[in-house]
Design a protein around this motif. Structure first.
Motif, mmCIF file in Angstrom:
data_model
loop_
_atom_site.group_PDB
_atom_site.id
_atom_site.type_symbol
_atom_site.label_atom_id
_atom_site.label_comp_id
_atom_site.label_asym_id
_atom_site.label_seq_id
_atom_site.Cartn_x
_atom_site.Cartn_y
_atom_site.Cartn_z
ATOM 1 N N LEU A 17 0.733 -1.109 -0.065
ATOM 2 C CA LEU A 17 -0.055 -0.014 -0.110
ATOM 3 C C LEU A 17 1.000 1.304 -0.135
ATOM 4 O O LEU A 17 0.697 2.382 -0.747
ATOM 5 N N ASN A 18 1.871 1.426 0.754
ATOM 6 C CA ASN A 18 2.903 2.343 0.651
ATOM 7 C C ASN A 18 4.221 1.753 1.627
ATOM 8 O O ASN A 18 3.917 1.480 2.748
ATOM 9 N N PRO A 19 5.258 1.888 0.868
ATOM 10 C CA PRO A 19 6.361 1.335 1.751
ATOM 11 C C PRO A 19 6.643 2.255 3.154
ATOM 12 O O PRO A 19 7.156 1.607 4.042
ATOM 13 N N TRP A 20 6.338 3.424 3.294
ATOM 14 C CA TRP A 20 6.743 4.174 4.477
ATOM 15 C C TRP A 20 5.516 3.772 5.444
ATOM 16 O O TRP A 20 5.875 3.880 6.798
ATOM 17 N N LEU A 21 4.204 3.448 5.099
ATOM 18 C CA LEU A 21 3.298 2.952 6.197
ATOM 19 C C LEU A 21 4.016 1.487 6.601
ATOM 20 O O LEU A 21 3.882 1.207 7.742
ATOM 21 N N GLY A 22 4.491 0.837 5.744
ATOM 22 C CA GLY A 22 4.829 -0.523 6.024
ATOM 23 C C GLY A 22 6.112 -0.519 6.983
ATOM 24 O O GLY A 22 6.373 -1.350 8.087
ATOM 25 N N LEU A 23 7.116 0.504 6.576
ATOM 26 C CA LEU A 23 8.377 0.543 7.510
ATOM 27 C C LEU A 23 8.039 1.060 8.610
ATOM 28 O O LEU A 23 8.558 0.599 9.762
ATOM 29 N N GLY A 24 7.204 2.003 8.859
ATOM 30 C CA GLY A 24 6.861 2.700 10.330
ATOM 31 C C GLY A 24 6.286 1.717 10.972
ATOM 32 O O GLY A 24 6.547 1.583 12.192
ATOM 33 N N THR A 25 5.422 0.733 10.577
ATOM 34 C CA THR A 25 4.752 -0.374 11.276
ATOM 35 C C THR A 25 5.610 -1.238 11.674
ATOM 36 O O THR A 25 5.806 -1.789 13.025
ATOM 37 N N LEU A 26 6.655 -1.576 10.608
ATOM 38 C CA LEU A 26 7.753 -2.545 11.021
ATOM 39 C C LEU A 26 8.578 -2.206 12.203
ATOM 40 O O LEU A 26 9.232 -2.797 13.163
ATOM 41 N N VAL A 27 8.948 -1.026 12.260
ATOM 42 C CA VAL A 27 9.853 -0.442 13.173
ATOM 43 C C VAL A 27 9.227 -0.473 14.493
ATOM 44 O O VAL A 27 9.909 -0.487 15.520
ATOM 45 N N THR A 28 8.002 -0.049 14.483
ATOM 46 C CA THR A 28 6.950 -0.236 15.818
ATOM 47 C C THR A 28 7.204 -1.704 16.414
ATOM 48 O O THR A 28 7.294 -1.841 17.485
ATOM 49 N N TRP A 29 7.083 -2.458 15.699
ATOM 50 C CA TRP A 29 7.096 -3.909 16.000
ATOM 51 C C TRP A 29 8.393 -4.175 16.436
ATOM 52 O O TRP A 29 8.735 -5.165 17.603
ATOM 53 N N LEU A 30 9.603 -3.827 15.622
ATOM 54 C CA LEU A 30 11.054 -4.264 16.264
ATOM 55 C C LEU A 30 11.513 -3.662 17.483
ATOM 56 O O LEU A 30 11.837 -4.256 18.223
ATOM 57 N N VAL A 31 10.758 -2.294 17.616
ATOM 58 C CA VAL A 31 11.399 -1.647 18.968
ATOM 59 C C VAL A 31 10.604 -2.340 20.047
ATOM 60 O O VAL A 31 11.050 -2.684 21.060
ATOM 61 N N VAL A 32 9.192 -2.830 19.875
ATOM 62 C CA VAL A 32 8.609 -3.272 21.176
ATOM 63 C C VAL A 32 8.991 -4.911 21.266
ATOM 64 O O VAL A 32 9.285 -5.074 22.230
ATOM 65 N N ALA A 33 9.463 -5.753 20.207
ATOM 66 C CA ALA A 33 10.002 -7.040 20.377
ATOM 67 C C ALA A 33 11.253 -6.804 21.055
ATOM 68 O O ALA A 33 11.611 -7.629 21.678
ATOM 69 N N TYR A 34 12.133 -5.871 20.622
ATOM 70 C CA TYR A 34 13.509 -5.806 21.212
ATOM 71 C C TYR A 34 13.327 -5.251 22.530
ATOM 72 O O TYR A 34 14.165 -6.052 23.573
ATOM 73 N N ALA A 35 12.512 -4.532 22.972
ATOM 74 C CA ALA A 35 12.459 -4.017 24.399
ATOM 75 C C ALA A 35 11.895 -5.143 25.152
ATOM 76 O O ALA A 35 12.380 -5.228 26.431
ATOM 77 N N PHE A 36 10.941 -5.876 24.789
ATOM 78 C CA PHE A 36 9.928 -6.691 25.694
ATOM 79 C C PHE A 36 10.303 -8.249 25.475
ATOM 80 O O PHE A 36 9.625 -9.291 26.020
ATOM 81 N N ARG A 37 10.710 -8.758 24.321
ATOM 82 C CA ARG A 37 10.946 -9.875 23.818
ATOM 83 C C ARG A 37 9.836 -10.745 23.566
ATOM 84 O O ARG A 37 9.610 -12.108 23.810
ATOM 85 N N TYR A 38 8.622 -9.989 23.441
ATOM 86 C CA TYR A 38 7.339 -10.579 22.988
ATOM 87 C C TYR A 38 6.813 -10.706 21.707
ATOM 88 O O TYR A 38 6.611 -9.353 21.304
ATOM 89 N N SER A 39 6.929 -11.337 20.847
ATOM 90 C CA SER A 39 6.440 -11.179 19.544
ATOM 91 C C SER A 39 4.548 -10.817 19.440
ATOM 92 O O SER A 39 4.290 -9.931 18.682
ATOM 93 N N SER A 40 3.912 -11.592 20.016
ATOM 94 C CA SER A 40 2.556 -11.086 20.498
ATOM 95 C C SER A 40 2.280 -9.614 20.830
ATOM 96 O O SER A 40 1.350 -8.998 20.226
ATOM 97 N N LEU A 41 3.246 -9.013 22.070
ATOM 98 C CA LEU A 41 2.938 -7.842 22.417
ATOM 99 C C LEU A 41 3.159 -6.888 21.095
ATOM 100 O O LEU A 41 2.559 -5.847 20.899
ATOM 101 N N ALA A 42 4.483 -6.971 20.613
ATOM 102 C CA ALA A 42 4.592 -6.306 19.457
ATOM 103 C C ALA A 42 3.756 -6.366 18.221
ATOM 104 O O ALA A 42 3.608 -5.133 17.680
ATOM 105 N N ALA A 43 3.144 -7.391 18.113
ATOM 106 C CA ALA A 43 2.118 -7.460 16.945
ATOM 107 C C ALA A 43 0.963 -6.242 17.411
ATOM 108 O O ALA A 43 0.267 -5.731 16.697
ATOM 109 N N LEU A 44 0.621 -6.795 18.584
ATOM 110 C CA LEU A 44 -0.546 -5.866 19.025
ATOM 111 C C LEU A 44 -0.474 -4.418 19.115
ATOM 112 O O LEU A 44 -1.164 -3.832 18.479
ATOM 113 N N ILE A 45 0.736 -3.996 19.416
ATOM 114 C CA ILE A 45 1.055 -2.658 19.456
ATOM 115 C C ILE A 45 1.346 -1.995 18.137
ATOM 116 O O ILE A 45 0.681 -0.982 17.778
ATOM 117 N N ALA A 46 1.858 -2.923 17.099
ATOM 118 C CA ALA A 46 2.059 -2.379 15.825
ATOM 119 C C ALA A 46 0.685 -2.385 15.037
ATOM 120 O O ALA A 46 0.195 -1.420 14.392
#
Length: 201
Positions: A120-149
């Motif tokens: 749909l838009n690379p910036w939209l995808g990258l922004g969402t991916l960065v959100t997932w990565l930050v949460v996943a790195y900070a808390f080590r929960y894939s599910s939590l990262a997915a929920l917040i993203a």
């Protein structure tokens, strides 16, 4: 008629479960039989095979991207518009969740949703991916990262493009992602959720 055919094609593309296919190629157990029993990259990683998990992630993301990119690329000659693109985005996502090729037992759709957003838009995808990565790195929960993203993705879309038909698709995917993570939400609240990289039981 073109819209109907495109939506059906998108659903069939989404129905290819790369977690199951890749696991078979690698000679691994069916991901629907261990761990979270979710046929997705995070659960395949619990097998201990990082290569299989990476290919699962890439495959599930690419199918989401491909379905939406194709309808965007051929929109003009096929005579379809934004509403068809939105329906295709939802269809490929639904195919992953309830794949006709695998008895309608699919994954939660995180990687496929990412692929759709990138198309749909690379910036939209990258922004969402960065959100997932930050949460996943900070808390080590894939599910939590997915929920917040999932919560942030519609916000990002609205911020970038306003209220277009594709925003409905993003909202639908986000809502379904949160719903599919219902058990994970319960596990997170109870402190029982598995962290990224934990081995299968």
């Amino acid at each position: 008629m073109n819209t109907v055919l495109l939506v059906i094609a998108a659903y069939l593309i989404g129905s290819i479960s790369f977690a199951v296919v890749v696991s078979k190629v690698y000679g691994l157990s069916d991901p629907r039989t261990y761990g979270s029993k979710n046929p997705g990259a995070t659960n395949v990683l619990r097998s201990g095979n990082k290569g299989a998990a990476i290919w699962t992630l890439v495959g599930d993301a690419v199918k989401g991207w491909l379905a939406v990119w194709l309808v965007q690329y051929f929109a003009e000659p096929l005579g379809v518009g934004d509403m068809t693109i939105a329906l295709v985005a939802i269809a490929v996502f639904l195919g992953h969740l309830w794949p006709v090729f695998f008895k309608f037992v699919g994954g939660k759709g995180v990687a496929t949703a990412l692929g759709v957003l990138l198309a749909l838009n690379p910036w939209l995808g990258l922004g969402t991916l960065v959100t997932w990565l930050v949460v996943a790195y900070a808390f080590r929960y894939s599910s939590l990262a997915a929920l917040i993203a999932s919560i942030f993705a519609p916000f990002y879309y609205g911020l970038l493009f306003g209220t277009e038909p594709q925003l409905v698709a993003v909202l639908v995917m986000s809502g379904l992602l949160i719903w599919r993570h219902g058990k994970n939400i319960s596990n997170l609240m109870a402190g029982k959720e598995s962290r990224i990289g934990s081995k299968k039981k």
